[in-house]
Design an enzyme around this catalytic site. Structure first.
Site, PDB file in Angstrom:
ATOM      1  CG  ASP A  90     -39.776  -3.578  33.052  1.00 35.32           C
ATOM      2  OD1 ASP A  90     -40.226  -4.411  33.860  1.00 35.32           O
ATOM      3  OD2 ASP A  90     -39.564  -3.832  31.857  1.00 35.32           O
ATOM      4  CB  SER A  91     -43.872  -4.108  36.847  1.00 36.07           C
ATOM      5  OG  SER A  91     -43.865  -5.349  36.168  1.00 36.07           O
ATOM      6  CB  THR A 134     -47.987  -8.156  33.127  1.00 36.26           C
ATOM      7  OG1 THR A 134     -46.820  -8.453  32.350  1.00 36.26           O
ATOM      8  CG2 THR A 134     -48.972  -7.358  32.288  1.00 36.26           C
ATOM      9  CG  ASP A 135     -42.584  -9.227  34.239  1.00 29.70           C
ATOM     10  OD1 ASP A 135     -43.292 -10.079  33.658  1.00 29.70           O
ATOM     11  OD2 ASP A 135     -41.528  -8.779  33.741  1.00 29.70           O
ATOM     12  NE  ARG A 162     -43.947 -20.887  45.565  1.00 31.31           N
ATOM     13  CZ  ARG A 162     -44.109 -20.750  44.255  1.00 31.31           C
ATOM     14  NH1 ARG A 162     -43.200 -20.094  43.549  1.00 31.31           N
ATOM     15  NH2 ARG A 162     -45.143 -21.283  43.649  1.00 31.31           N
ATOM     16  CD  GLN A 213     -42.410 -26.355  45.750  1.00 31.70           C
ATOM     17  OE1 GLN A 213     -42.303 -27.051  44.752  1.00 31.70           O
ATOM     18  NE2 GLN A 213     -41.508 -26.364  46.722  1.00 31.70           N
ATOM     19  CB  CYS A 214     -50.073 -27.034  43.830  1.00 33.15           C
ATOM     20  SG  CYS A 214     -49.260 -28.616  44.091  1.00 33.15           S
TER      21      CYS A 214
END
Length: 311
Positions: free
Chosen positions: A51-52, A83-84, A216, A248-249
């Site tokens: 599982d990624s 996908t994660d 971030r 963070q945007c």
């Protein structure tokens, strides 16, 4: 046209169980057997399938090593992945494979091939087609779109159209006369977000113990000018560890110097991540920290290598 499919795991190759979806051998292979004749796709399964969410830089290195070992035998490569952390793996491959001469198409799905109404069949079929047509580089094929591997991000947790990427005129490939694989070695990298009144002892600990930091920040590049953050950034600067600031945007990116509130970053040598995604910043740090030469590290950090940010 000969294509190689490297199956690493992820939702696309899972089946239902009492505990939820779990990886299972044979799911992807059974789908490939249903494709029209004439599509020569050889499958290489990287066991154990994962599982990624459990993927690590060692897995990125294993995938990059596999691509490099088979680079000259195939016209294109497809990598099936969960996908994660798919965006992290795509970014890592962009930095690890310099001089890539073939398209590498990373794909996955939100629902497994074993489930009716899944998106995996379309994504995998599109990825196979893209592997025979796309320009050299690392791309992500998802929901009918071919996305830049160094700029992609997962933007939705459930929708089939789960990924987005800012456009770039620079292909997701480091130029080079031949393929050079840069190994990815273990490094202590922290991803830290500023927030109003956040506990600053974490910043202090990261500055003292980590090899690199992704910070971030607010908006276009501001951060709270507090004694705690100043001390942490001063420690990082004294230890000569790279700190990359990203926004963070999800759109717009950084522009250090726009506001005086960003002076704390400039004063301590923080690298302007511009419009890099956090995934690209993290994997770029993993790449440069794997290099032995400090000058090579600085040179690679100071420029766009594969379109990961807008120059």
């Amino acid at each position: 046209m000969a294509l190689l499919l490297i199956h690493t795991g992820g939702t696309i190759g899972m089946v239902a169980s009492d505990a939820g979806f779990v990886p299972q051998q044979g799911v992807v292979e059974e789908f490939l057997a249903t494709l029209p004749e004439g599509r020569e796709v050889e499958t290489l399964r990287l066991d154990p399938l994962i599982d990624s969410a459990n993927a690590t830089p060692a897995d990125w290195d294993r995938i990059a090593e596999t691509i490099a070992a088979h680079h000259d035998r195939y016209d294109g490569v497809i990598v099936t992945h969960g996908t994660d952390t798919l965006a992290y793996t795509a970014g890592a491959l962009c930095f690890a494979l310099e001089g890539l001469g073939k398209p590498v198409i990373v794909t996955g799905s939100m629902l497994p091939l074993s489930v009716e109404g899944n998106d995996g069949a379309r994504n995998l079929s599109d990825a196979i087609a893209a592997a025979g047509q796309a320009e050299p580089g690392v791309w992500v094929q998802f929901a009918g779109r071919l996305l830049h591997g160094a700029r992609v991000r997962k933007s939705h947790s459930r929708a089939f159209d789960a990924f987005a990427a800012d456009p770039s005129d620079i292909p997701p490939c480091q130029p080079g006369s031949r393929l050079t694989r840069h190994p990815i070695r273990p490094a202590r990298i922290a991803v830290l977000a500023v927030a109003p009144g956040a506990e600053e002892s974490l910043l202090d600990h990261a500055g003292k113990t980590c090899d690199g930091l992704v910070l971030r920040c607010y908006g276009s590049g501001t951060a709270p000018d507090t004694p705690g953050l100043r001390a942490a950034l001063a420690t990082a600067q004294e230890r000569a560890i790279p700190v990359i600031a990203v926004s963070q945007c999800p759109e717009g990116g950084m522009a250090l110097g726009t506001y005086a509130a960003g002076a704390i970053l400039r004063d301590h040598g923080v690298i302007d991540g511009r419009d890099m995604t956090p995934e690209a910043a993290y994997t770029k740090l993993a790449h440069v920290l794997s290099l032995d030469d400090p000058q090579a590290r600085a040179a690679r950090l100071s420029r766009a290598l594969c379109g990961e940010y807008t120059p």
